[in-house]
Design a protein around this motif. Structure first.
Motif, PDB file in Angstrom:
ATOM      1  N   THR A   1      23.099  44.391  36.060  1.00 13.12           N
ATOM      2  CA  THR A   1      24.396  44.933  36.420  1.00 13.12           C
ATOM      3  C   THR A   1      24.985  45.456  34.940  1.00 13.12           C
ATOM      4  O   THR A   1      24.996  44.403  34.279  1.00 13.12           O
ATOM      5  N   LEU A   2      25.385  46.597  34.761  1.00 12.88           N
ATOM      6  CA  LEU A   2      25.759  47.099  33.495  1.00 12.88           C
ATOM      7  C   LEU A   2      27.607  46.980  33.575  1.00 12.88           C
ATOM      8  O   LEU A   2      27.889  47.270  34.455  1.00 12.88           O
TER       9      LEU A   2
ATOM     10  N   GLY B   1      25.345  49.353  38.872  1.00 16.76           N
ATOM     11  CA  GLY B   1      24.124  48.318  39.298  1.00 16.76           C
ATOM     12  C   GLY B   1      24.230  47.776  40.618  1.00 16.76           C
ATOM     13  O   GLY B   1      25.380  48.236  41.343  1.00 16.76           O
ATOM     14  N   PRO B   2      23.536  47.208  41.047  1.00 19.01           N
ATOM     15  CA  PRO B   2      22.258  46.813  40.153  1.00 19.01           C
ATOM     16  C   PRO B   2      21.225  47.793  39.769  1.00 19.01           C
ATOM     17  O   PRO B   2      21.177  48.695  40.499  1.00 19.01           O
ATOM     18  N   ILE B   3      20.495  47.511  38.768  1.00 17.36           N
ATOM     19  CA  ILE B   3      19.158  48.558  38.463  1.00 17.36           C
ATOM     20  C   ILE B   3      18.355  47.422  38.206  1.00 17.36           C
ATOM     21  O   ILE B   3      18.203  46.374  37.703  1.00 17.36           O
TER      22      ILE B   3
ATOM     23  N   SER C   1      26.926  52.318  42.920  1.00 11.58           N
ATOM     24  CA  SER C   1      25.657  51.635  42.434  1.00 11.58           C
ATOM     25  C   SER C   1      24.866  52.727  41.957  1.00 11.58           C
ATOM     26  O   SER C   1      24.980  53.913  42.211  1.00 11.58           O
ATOM     27  N   LEU C   2      23.941  52.273  41.066  1.00 12.97           N
ATOM     28  CA  LEU C   2      22.758  53.091  40.918  1.00 12.97           C
ATOM     29  C   LEU C   2      21.780  53.131  42.070  1.00 12.97           C
ATOM     30  O   LEU C   2      21.404  52.230  42.722  1.00 12.97           O
TER      31      LEU C   2
ATOM     32  N   VAL D   1      24.837  44.386  29.281  1.00 15.94           N
ATOM     33  CA  VAL D   1      24.267  43.752  30.581  1.00 15.94           C
ATOM     34  C   VAL D   1      25.353  42.756  30.864  1.00 15.94           C
ATOM     35  O   VAL D   1      25.699  41.842  30.140  1.00 15.94           O
ATOM     36  N   GLU D   2      26.006  42.993  32.160  1.00 14.09           N
ATOM     37  CA  GLU D   2      26.845  41.856  32.320  1.00 14.09           C
ATOM     38  C   GLU D   2      26.024  40.767  33.183  1.00 14.09           C
ATOM     39  O   GLU D   2      26.481  39.647  32.765  1.00 14.09           O
ATOM     40  N   SER D   3      25.059  40.852  34.070  1.00 13.76           N
ATOM     41  CA  SER D   3      24.636  39.686  34.495  1.00 13.76           C
ATOM     42  C   SER D   3      22.962  40.251  35.131  1.00 13.76           C
ATOM     43  O   SER D   3      22.794  41.410  35.222  1.00 13.76           O
ATOM     44  N   LEU D   4      22.465  39.267  35.142  1.00 14.17           N
ATOM     45  CA  LEU D   4      20.916  39.425  35.616  1.00 14.17           C
ATOM     46  C   LEU D   4      20.554  38.471  36.850  1.00 14.17           C
ATOM     47  O   LEU D   4      21.305  37.442  37.129  1.00 14.17           O
TER      48      LEU D   4
END
Length: 193
Positions: free
Chosen positions: A78-79, A9-11, A146-147, A65-68
């Motif tokens: 972020t995964l 991530g982030p995606i 990263s993606l 999902v770790e965070s938004l």
């Protein structure tokens, strides 16, 4: 499944606009709505899984999902703990689109009633998401990279092209059938059908 990778991530997972959700009425999502979704997300309370498609039971989880956070009218995630085989099929272009599912503020299952709450991030194959304009996902490199997004249109990939993907899909189906049996909606004698 043999193991997990680190973080990706982030995606991009959602954006501002007016959209027609599956089986629902059109919803207008503002940047304030996105910020509220990001602010109320609590991975300790109810961590959202990364899934294939939009399974009713959110299983199996191929990551979490770790965070938004919000940037430029885009909700980004972020995964973490991504299953290695899943990361590989995404890297190979089998899943280029993502779509999210949200708990409605009035939902009895919502971990934070009164607000939208992220239920899951679904990776889509060739299916078009309800929210257009998010760039296709590509995993590049190994763990922790990263993606990277591109404007490519997704191809209609066959599950038969990838044995690992076939196993993942079979697991999803088996878990869905087990749930239906547990709920009494399918008789055990029909399990193999």
């Amino acid at each position: 499944m043999t193991g997990t990778t680190g973080k990706y991530g982030p995606i991009e997972v959602f954006r501002t606009g007016t959209f027609q959700p599956m089986g629902g009425t059109a919803q207008t999502i503002t940047e304030a709505s996105l910020r509220q979704i990001a602010a109320t997300y609590d991975r300790e309370l109810a961590q959202a899984p990364v899934v294939i498609g939009h399974p009713e039971i959110d299983a199996p989880a191929f990551g979490w999902v770790e965070s938004l956070y919000v940037e430029g009218g885009i909700l980004k995630a972020t995964l973490q703990d991504t299953v290695a085989e899943f990361a590989e099929v995404v890297r190979n272009g089998r899943y280029k689109r993502v779509s999210i599912s949200l708990f409605l503020p009035s939902s009895s299952a919502n971990p934070k009633p009164g607000t939208f709450y992220l239920k899951h991030v679904g990776f889509l194959g060739a299916a078009a998401p309800a929210v257009p304009g998010l760039k296709p996902v590509k995993f590049h490199g190994g763990t922790g990279d990263s993606l990277i997004f591109s404007q490519d249109r997704p191809g209609a990939a066959s599950f038969a092209q990838n044995d690992k993907l076939m196993r993942l899909r079979r697991q999803v189906r088996e878990q869905e059938v087990e749930k239906l049996i547990g709920e009494g909606r399918v008789l055990l004698v029909f399990k193999d059908e």
